[in-house]
Design a protein around this motif. Structure first.
Motif, PDB file in Angstrom:
ATOM      1  N   ARG A   1      -2.009  -2.294  -4.097  1.00 51.90           N
ATOM      2  CA  ARG A   1      -1.729  -3.613  -3.379  1.00 51.90           C
ATOM      3  C   ARG A   1      -1.997  -3.494  -1.940  1.00 51.90           C
ATOM      4  O   ARG A   1      -2.501  -4.649  -1.226  1.00 51.90           O
ATOM      5  CB  ARG A   1      -0.069  -3.516  -3.605  1.00 51.90           C
ATOM      6  N   TRP A   2      -2.187  -2.208  -1.471  1.00 51.15           N
ATOM      7  CA  TRP A   2      -2.397  -1.535  -0.078  1.00 51.15           C
ATOM      8  C   TRP A   2      -3.717  -1.544   0.248  1.00 51.15           C
ATOM      9  O   TRP A   2      -3.955  -1.199   1.461  1.00 51.15           O
ATOM     10  CB  TRP A   2      -1.267  -0.870   0.432  1.00 51.15           C
ATOM     11  N   LEU A   3      -4.575  -1.669  -0.630  1.00 52.80           N
ATOM     12  CA  LEU A   3      -6.109  -1.196  -0.459  1.00 52.80           C
ATOM     13  C   LEU A   3      -6.707  -2.465  -0.003  1.00 52.80           C
ATOM     14  O   LEU A   3      -6.443  -3.538  -0.031  1.00 52.80           O
ATOM     15  CB  LEU A   3      -6.807  -0.481  -1.840  1.00 52.80           C
ATOM     16  N   PRO A   4      -7.978  -2.102   0.514  1.00 55.05           N
ATOM     17  CA  PRO A   4      -8.884  -3.220   1.096  1.00 55.05           C
ATOM     18  C   PRO A   4      -9.183  -4.140  -0.049  1.00 55.05           C
ATOM     19  O   PRO A   4      -9.085  -3.754  -1.187  1.00 55.05           O
ATOM     20  CB  PRO A   4     -10.116  -2.559   1.508  1.00 55.05           C
ATOM     21  N   PRO A   5      -9.311  -5.437   0.273  1.00 52.54           N
ATOM     22  CA  PRO A   5      -9.323  -6.695  -0.864  1.00 52.54           C
ATOM     23  C   PRO A   5     -10.411  -6.171  -1.860  1.00 52.54           C
ATOM     24  O   PRO A   5     -10.415  -6.460  -3.217  1.00 52.54           O
ATOM     25  CB  PRO A   5      -9.922  -7.826   0.027  1.00 52.54           C
ATOM     26  N   GLY A   6     -11.622  -5.502  -1.689  1.00 55.21           N
ATOM     27  CA  GLY A   6     -12.667  -5.398  -2.477  1.00 55.21           C
ATOM     28  C   GLY A   6     -12.168  -4.049  -3.577  1.00 55.21           C
ATOM     29  O   GLY A   6     -12.835  -4.135  -4.798  1.00 55.21           O
ATOM     30  N   ALA A   7     -11.268  -3.310  -3.244  1.00 55.16           N
ATOM     31  CA  ALA A   7     -10.863  -2.243  -4.038  1.00 55.16           C
ATOM     32  C   ALA A   7      -9.784  -2.409  -4.917  1.00 55.16           C
ATOM     33  O   ALA A   7      -9.323  -1.673  -5.818  1.00 55.16           O
ATOM     34  CB  ALA A   7     -10.512  -0.999  -3.162  1.00 55.16           C
ATOM     35  N   ARG A   8      -8.987  -3.618  -4.705  1.00 51.52           N
ATOM     36  CA  ARG A   8      -7.606  -3.986  -5.273  1.00 51.52           C
ATOM     37  C   ARG A   8      -7.868  -4.214  -6.813  1.00 51.52           C
ATOM     38  O   ARG A   8      -7.253  -3.321  -7.560  1.00 51.52           O
ATOM     39  CB  ARG A   8      -6.947  -5.040  -4.728  1.00 51.52           C
TER      40      ARG A   8
ATOM     41  N   MET B   1       7.380  -8.599   2.292  1.00 52.13           N
ATOM     42  CA  MET B   1       8.264  -8.939   1.240  1.00 52.13           C
ATOM     43  C   MET B   1       7.794  -7.751   0.197  1.00 52.13           C
ATOM     44  O   MET B   1       8.507  -7.311  -0.698  1.00 52.13           O
ATOM     45  CB  MET B   1       7.965 -10.166   0.869  1.00 52.13           C
ATOM     46  N   ALA B   2       6.462  -7.342   0.418  1.00 52.13           N
ATOM     47  CA  ALA B   2       6.045  -6.384  -0.699  1.00 52.13           C
ATOM     48  C   ALA B   2       6.323  -5.125  -0.504  1.00 52.13           C
ATOM     49  O   ALA B   2       6.279  -4.366  -1.453  1.00 52.13           O
ATOM     50  CB  ALA B   2       4.665  -6.651  -0.944  1.00 52.13           C
ATOM     51  N   LEU B   3       6.431  -4.753   0.901  1.00 51.70           N
ATOM     52  CA  LEU B   3       6.793  -3.486   1.168  1.00 51.70           C
ATOM     53  C   LEU B   3       7.936  -2.634   0.409  1.00 51.70           C
ATOM     54  O   LEU B   3       8.086  -1.644  -0.180  1.00 51.70           O
ATOM     55  CB  LEU B   3       7.125  -3.321   2.538  1.00 51.70           C
ATOM     56  N   PRO B   4       9.204  -3.368   0.391  1.00 50.27           N
ATOM     57  CA  PRO B   4      10.403  -2.956  -0.203  1.00 50.27           C
ATOM     58  C   PRO B   4      10.143  -2.527  -1.709  1.00 50.27           C
ATOM     59  O   PRO B   4      10.665  -1.426  -2.126  1.00 50.27           O
ATOM     60  CB  PRO B   4      11.397  -3.739  -0.054  1.00 50.27           C
ATOM     61  N   GLY B   5       9.287  -3.369  -2.558  1.00 45.87           N
ATOM     62  CA  GLY B   5       8.990  -3.266  -3.775  1.00 45.87           C
ATOM     63  C   GLY B   5       8.350  -1.979  -4.201  1.00 45.87           C
ATOM     64  O   GLY B   5       8.503  -1.452  -4.948  1.00 45.87           O
ATOM     65  N   SER B   6       7.131  -1.983  -3.294  1.00 49.64           N
ATOM     66  CA  SER B   6       6.297  -0.902  -3.472  1.00 49.64           C
ATOM     67  C   SER B   6       6.954   0.541  -3.085  1.00 49.64           C
ATOM     68  O   SER B   6       6.835   1.586  -3.977  1.00 49.64           O
ATOM     69  CB  SER B   6       4.996  -0.867  -2.461  1.00 49.64           C
ATOM     70  N   ALA B   7       7.755   0.479  -2.134  1.00 47.40           N
ATOM     71  CA  ALA B   7       8.719   1.740  -1.730  1.00 47.40           C
ATOM     72  C   ALA B   7       9.361   2.207  -2.920  1.00 47.40           C
ATOM     73  O   ALA B   7       9.720   3.259  -3.477  1.00 47.40           O
ATOM     74  CB  ALA B   7       9.421   1.388  -0.564  1.00 47.40           C
ATOM     75  N   ALA B   8      10.251   0.971  -3.490  1.00 52.11           N
ATOM     76  CA  ALA B   8      11.219   1.188  -4.732  1.00 52.11           C
ATOM     77  C   ALA B   8      10.481   2.142  -5.863  1.00 52.11           C
ATOM     78  O   ALA B   8      10.821   2.984  -6.469  1.00 52.11           O
ATOM     79  CB  ALA B   8      11.892   0.139  -5.162  1.00 52.11           C
TER      80      ALA B   8
END
Length: 476
Positions: free
Chosen positions: A26-33, A94-101
């Motif tokens: 989710r946090w990679l550059p658009p082309g790598a996601r 909004m995505a950060l808490p889910g990724s952290a969990a």
């Protein structure tokens, strides 16, 4: 044997890597996601199938859950992209808490797998392969004092590790905690109950196999092997020092380890009965000391009885693999913790024992009289103010021997360092010491082999120097 890295098998490492990739995509550059998400999903699916076939450990469930949740959040965007519609992504805050969990779940599972690994037993270094067999013997002359039945006689279960002929590499190895997988599970659960631990803590030892081959043919050549009897710690089971026993067997010794019914946490008899421990502390120090002395006396008598039975086995009065191969004139009594106290008492009472090894055991014999056997006592690193009576009492008992006594304090050791526990319990210094997973069992084996070679085989040259390599040595 399974290849592991930080307590994880290759399939488990792949699962961990795939789950982490899915979270971070989710946090990679658009082309790598998109390619990262596809690769992570494929790897997670393959590894999950592999684990389903091999057996999924509970430690990996949080890892799989974290990866699956991350994939579930990524899937809608992937499907919209595939349909030619623009992907919708949640804002970063909004995505950060889910990724952290999800990442926390994954790391918690990885930490649990590292802290509670499947034990991998070290390869014995001696010239012999190792076989193992289990015997059950009843002493007709001793009543079982733990029961009220007048016809109940004292019964012990004995596991032997011995020098064996080399077999094919694919030969099935013995279960660690029992004859069968079912018995291993019963023993693991009984040990956990006795220690007051959640049962899942000992799931991995229940699944482990050792380096020994059940009932393997005895090594050729006709040599008669010195014998080492072993009594486990309070509530302990016969297999608690398997790594040590296998190392000794590979060096040409026969090790006979005892289950003490109603003392050992769980003992399974050949008729299928399961006997659980009756050992319990009262909280009253004087009463607990009295009970410990009683348990020690029973164990000492068990050791002498097993030595008698081994002599009968050697003379073919009892059927078994080791007929004619046991040199019971060269026998050591050994034990860990309360078992070490029992070994000291057995040696004082039974002159057939030629040497004694006490692995961090507080002496319990109330009749402390002189005895003739040399003694090696390994102790943990006792801190100032800790157990103030232990070392002075142990020293007084060692000084009663008319032979030389050796007290070896191992720096960084804890009480369980001298057992198999470092192979599978969390690596907490207060629990297993600070020597790591394998150094404790290795030092225990090396020091005791040096002592046994000197006392039972007459290879006494350089014993003091050999023992001094492993800690602080006091010669008494």
């Amino acid at each position: 044997m399974n290849v592991t890295v930080f307590g994880l098998s290759l399939a488990e490492l792949l699962t961990l890597a795939a789950a982490v990739v899915l979270v971070l995509a989710r946090w990679l550059p658009p082309g790598a996601r998109r390619p990262s998400t596809l690769a992570g999903a494929a790897a997670l699916a393959v590894s999950a199938i592999a684990l389903a076939v091999l057996g999924i450990r509970w430690q990996l469930l949080p890892v799989l859950a974290g990866g699956a949740i991350a994939l579930a959040f990524a899937a809608p965007s992937m499907l919209r992209w595939r349909a030619g519609r623009p992907a919708r992504r949640a804002r970063w805050w909004m995505a950060l808490p889910g990724s952290a969990a999800c990442l926390a779940l994954i790391l918690a599972g990885a930490a649990a797998a590292w802290a509670l690994p499947l034990p991998v037993f070290p390869k014995p270094s001696g010239a012999y392969a190792v076989g193992t067999t289990i015997m059950q013997w009843t002493d007709p002359d001793r009543p079982e004092i733990a029961t009220s039945r007048t016809d109940d006689k004292r019964t012990v279960v004995v596991q032997l590790w011995y020098p064996a002929q080399g077999g094919p590499p694919a030969a099935q190895r013995a279960w660690y905690l029992g004859r069968t997988a079912q018995e291993a599970q019963r023993v693991a659960r009984g040990e956990a109950d006795y220690l007051g631990l959640p049962r899942f803590i000992l799931d991995e030892p229940a699944r482990a196999r050792t380096r020994s081959v059940p009932d393997a043919p005895v090594a050729g050549g006709g040599d008669r092997f010195p014998v080492v009897l072993f009594s486990p710690g309070l509530g302990g089971v016969r297999t608690q020092n398997t790594a040590w026993a296998e190392e000794l067997a590979s060096r040409g010794y026969v090790v006979a380890a005892l289950d003490h019914p109603y003392d050992s946490a769980v003992v399974t008899l050949t008729d299928g009965r399961t006997i659980r421990t009756q050992v319990a502390a009262t909280g009253d120090q004087a009463e607990d000391d009295r009970r410990a002395a009683g348990w020690t006396a029973v164990r000492a008598a068990d050791l002498s009885f097993v030595l008698t039975q081994l002599g009968r086995l050697d003379r073919d009065e009892i059927p078994g693999l080791l007929t004619g191969r046991l040199d019971t004139r060269r026998t050591a009594a050994t034990g860990h913790s309360l078992g070490g106290a029992a070994a000291l008492q057995a040696a004082r009472q039974d002159p057939r024992f030629a040497a004694v090894i006490d692995l961090d055991g507080f002496p319990r014999d109330p009749a402390t009289r002189p005895f003739r056997q040399p003694v090696l006592a390994l102790t943990h690193d006792v801190k100032p103010g800790e157990e103030p009576d232990y070392i002075p009492r142990l020293t007084r008992v060692l000084q009663l021997s008319t032979a030389t006594g050796y007290r070896l304090t191992v720096p960084g050791a804890a009480h369980l360092t001298f057992t198999d526990a470092p192979l599978f319990l969390p690596p907490l210094p207060a629990l297993i010491g600070s020597l790591g997973r394998t150094a404790g069992p290795r030092i225990t084996a090396a020091a005791t082999v040096a002592f046994l070679d000197a006392t039972l085989r007459g290879r006494s040259g350089g014993l003091t120097a050999a023992l001094s390599r492993y800690g602080h040595l006091t010669v008494l």
